[in-house]
Design a protein around this motif. Structure first.
Motif, PDB file in Angstrom:
ATOM      1  N   UNK A 242       0.841  -1.205   0.000  1.00  0.00           N
ATOM      2  CA  UNK A 242       0.000   0.000   0.000  1.00  0.00           C
ATOM      3  C   UNK A 242       0.874   1.252   0.000  1.00  0.00           C
ATOM      4  N   UNK A 243       1.972   1.184   0.755  1.00  0.00           N
ATOM      5  CA  UNK A 243       2.863   2.342   0.851  1.00  0.00           C
ATOM      6  C   UNK A 243       3.443   2.712  -0.516  1.00  0.00           C
TER       7      UNK A 243
ATOM      8  N   UNK B 247       2.155   1.977  -3.493  1.00  0.00           N
ATOM      9  CA  UNK B 247       1.079   2.480  -4.360  1.00  0.00           C
ATOM     10  C   UNK B 247       0.722   3.919  -4.012  1.00  0.00           C
ATOM     11  N   UNK B 248       0.656   4.221  -2.711  1.00  0.00           N
ATOM     12  CA  UNK B 248       0.312   5.587  -2.306  1.00  0.00           C
ATOM     13  C   UNK B 248       1.417   6.554  -2.747  1.00  0.00           C
TER      14      UNK B 248
END
Lengths: 441, 441
Positions: free
Chosen positions: B97-98, B100-101
């Motif tokens: 997620x990190x 992608x963000x």
């Protein structure tokens, strides 16, 4: 693909990041369940090990039925774990090659249990060998929990999983302490090597339970502290003293044997209760994280739907980008409010990045504890294999160097791992391993 | 499912572990490609930043066409990166997620470039603002490479990726040094704050390039060392001295401006050549790892086919299990020969686990370097935001504490992060931040 309707690739990636968070928490929830099942199997094997030790030490006179009942319990716990392993064969379970290989290794150990049990039944191995056999299989299971915890990256859950691992390991040391002590009392004989082993198991338990306390939340920590004040703990300490203070090769009073087994079992049951309570906490924490992640996804989708018809980045947003980007650290590192209140894609992405970054900081302490355990275990292993030391002598050597040189145990362990091969050859030749005893498990 | 024909669940898990290794290397190969494309984009943006600085500092007289050509180059590099980002939206790419963000954040920055370019064109912002704008976007891209490297868990590749990250970051500091120095020479004025900034950029470059040397293999390290001996390096050092030794607010000889730009550009081109060579090495290393993992899978399948008709674990194997399991560390931690020669499932699983475990040790150094970078960056960020320090003052404060107290920089950074909020309030009040200058980028 409804995502294609979103305003921009950045919006799609921001949503993908949210979904990835949910996936990560769900996978972790599965790992938590597995860790719990492994804990249950370890507990069953510990009970079977205890009963088998008494069975063997009494020449087959005592605990014959108890042992069989416990073996049956272990088999049931084993079949739950096996069923869970099956699910990990498929890709997409987020298990690393290392975890899968350890699962395979664990299964081979459990396959070998059949034979171990029939040898115990026929009493063709010593109680010490029996304890070593069970302990080897349990060590593999503990290692598996370590690797499950190591892969966890969700704050609030990872810390509890670190606590869980150290509780399980402390409990296993309590189990080995019970077994070794029971054999010594039963045989009526004590040796310095066995005393060192007991001492080592006591210290290791305390270290592991300390880490448990550091990572668990207050109610469970208080529960543990309250149990330390119960009379059983004092009785255990008295018997430990009897065992450790006995002159080498002095006779031990075999009468203490039952009392020892009883107070040790009380302690193990108490640790088991803590483990069950912690497992409940872990499940709750996972459910809460899934719920939170789903809510966040829902909120983000709402924000992005709202933005769909606006231009991707208007003048104000550009100013705001460079404003945010010029904050300390340049890249999102500082939380500026809950993401639920973001009203623009920019704010949404910035607060998402900032939140994920601050989650990483939260995870650092958990990761450090796991790293420390790994490095110290590995340094111990190197000393044991290179200098033929016992586990307790290896740990004591690391600890002594740490105290003498006023360095952290972790630093000493890292330095040990960095030593070149020749250094070990020299140490071995110089008889630096003189105080290492033949391994006694 | 042909796997179901395998002798046991342990065999199936052992094969699944092999396949997972291949998956991990393939995902990593994709990340390496992405890191390379990001490096190319950073290089293009650095060139555009350099040209834009001269364009603005010369009041639009110089580099007007060069700037446009470079902007076009940056746009091309950008579209390659954007196309790669698209692939990461789908699950199963192994991106956290990190990551992608951060990708979303990076895209917003690239969207904002449009506006930045038109303001440069119209000369409605200062050269210092222009440099800050480009640098903010590049910082996000470097951070993304950090997170791509952080997720890498393949020995032989992870170390090179750590070298790559630090080379890219050192090169960016060289780029900023060129920009800040060019502005100072062009303006003919020097201030203490700018001198501190230049000094900081020089030191940071040296630290990052040292880490690059520590993790890269010998041929590339020698290439770098040889380049340090070229005449350009000596010319750069002379001009650096002119810049840093100038009395505050003394006049600088604007004649040096072109020479400065030229030697700095030479250095950056040389670092860019190193980066291209390292990217080639990385691709080779990935291909080699994929080949190796496929060969291992093939060998394991052959062993397991051979075993299919044998009983799962015969008497000898049980003895061997407890023999292996009683080795130091109990659980496979010691390599005992190449897995290709395993002739039983037990040996195969044991050597696989042992190999994966020793791979982890190999990865520790790479992970430590990344962890150190993260903690120091974070501690700097905290000092910058809490005590309103410049980046260089924050780093100097950490460094001074490290030297004064004879502690590692990492330990000081960790201690800084652990300080409670009140400590910062006190420090700020006591004017401990007295020497902190207003931020000057």
């Amino acid at each position: 693909m409804p995502d294609r309707a979103l305003p921009s690739p950045a919006a799609r990636l921001a949503l993908a990041a949210r979904r990835r968070e949910i996936d990560a928490v769900r996978l972790l929830a599965g790992r938590v369940e597995l860790a719990e099942a492994i804990g249950t199997l370890i507990h069953a094997l510990q009970r079977e090990r205890g009963a088998s030790t008494i069975y063997l030490a009494s020449g087959g006179q005592r605990f014959s039925d108890v042992r069989l009942a416990m073996a049956e319990g272990a088999r049931q716990a084993e079949s739950s774990v096996r069923a869970m392993f099956d699910a990990y064969e498929a890709p997409g379970q987020g298990a690393s090659a290392r975890v899968l290989a350890l699962m395979a290794w664990t299964l081979l150990g459990l396959d070998a249990m059949q034979d171990l049990r029939s040898r115990i039944e026929r009493r063709t191995l010593s109680a010490h060998e029996e304890v070593a056999g069970f302990s080897a299989i349990i060590a593999g299971l503990v290692e598996l929990i370590y690797h499950l915890a190591d892969a966890a990256q969700v704050p609030g859950v990872s810390s509890l999983l670190v606590a869980f691992l150290h509780l399980v390991q402390g409990k296993e040391e309590a189990g080995q302490e019970r077994a070794v002590g029971a054999l010594l009392f039963a045989s009526g004989q004590c040796s310095e090597a066995h005393q060192q082993r007991i001492n080592h198991l006591i210290e290791a338990q305390e270290r592991n339970l300390q880490v448990f306390c550091d990572f668990v939340d207050a109610p469970l920590r208080e529960k543990w502290e309250a149990q330390q004040l119960l009379p059983g703990t004092a009785r255990l300490e008295r018997l430990r003293r009897t065992l450790c203070a006995a002159r080498a090769d002095a006779a031990l009073d075999a009468q203490h044997s039952d009392a020892w087994f009883e107070v040790c079992s009380e302690r193990i049951d108490m640790l088991w209760e803590l483990e069950l309570a912690l497992a409940r906490r872990l499940r709750e924490a996972c459910a809460e994280q899934v719920r939170q992640a789903e809510q966040d996804l829902h909120d983000s989708e709402a924000v992005l739907r709202h933005l769909r018809d606006r231009p991707p980045l208007h003048q104000h947003a550009v100013e705001r980008y460079f404003d945010l980007a010029s904050q300390p650290g340049a890249v999102p590192e500082v939380i500026d409010g809950s993401s639920g209140q973001s009203t623009s894609l920019l704010e949404l992405v910035h607060s998402q990045s900032a939140r994920l970054s601050s989650m990483e900081s939260e995870l650092d302490a958990a990761r450090r504890a796991l790293h420390e355990r790994k490095v110290i275990e590995r340094a111990k292993g190197v000393l044991m294999s290179r200098l033929r030391m016992t586990e307790e002598a290896a740990f004591r050597a690391l600890q002594k160097t740490s105290m003498d040189q006023n360095r952290r145990l972790l630093d000493v362990a890292e330095a040990t791992l960095a030593l070149p091969d020749q250094a070990f050859q020299q140490l071995a030749q110089q008889g630096a391993a003189a105080d290492a005893k033949p391994r006694s498990r």
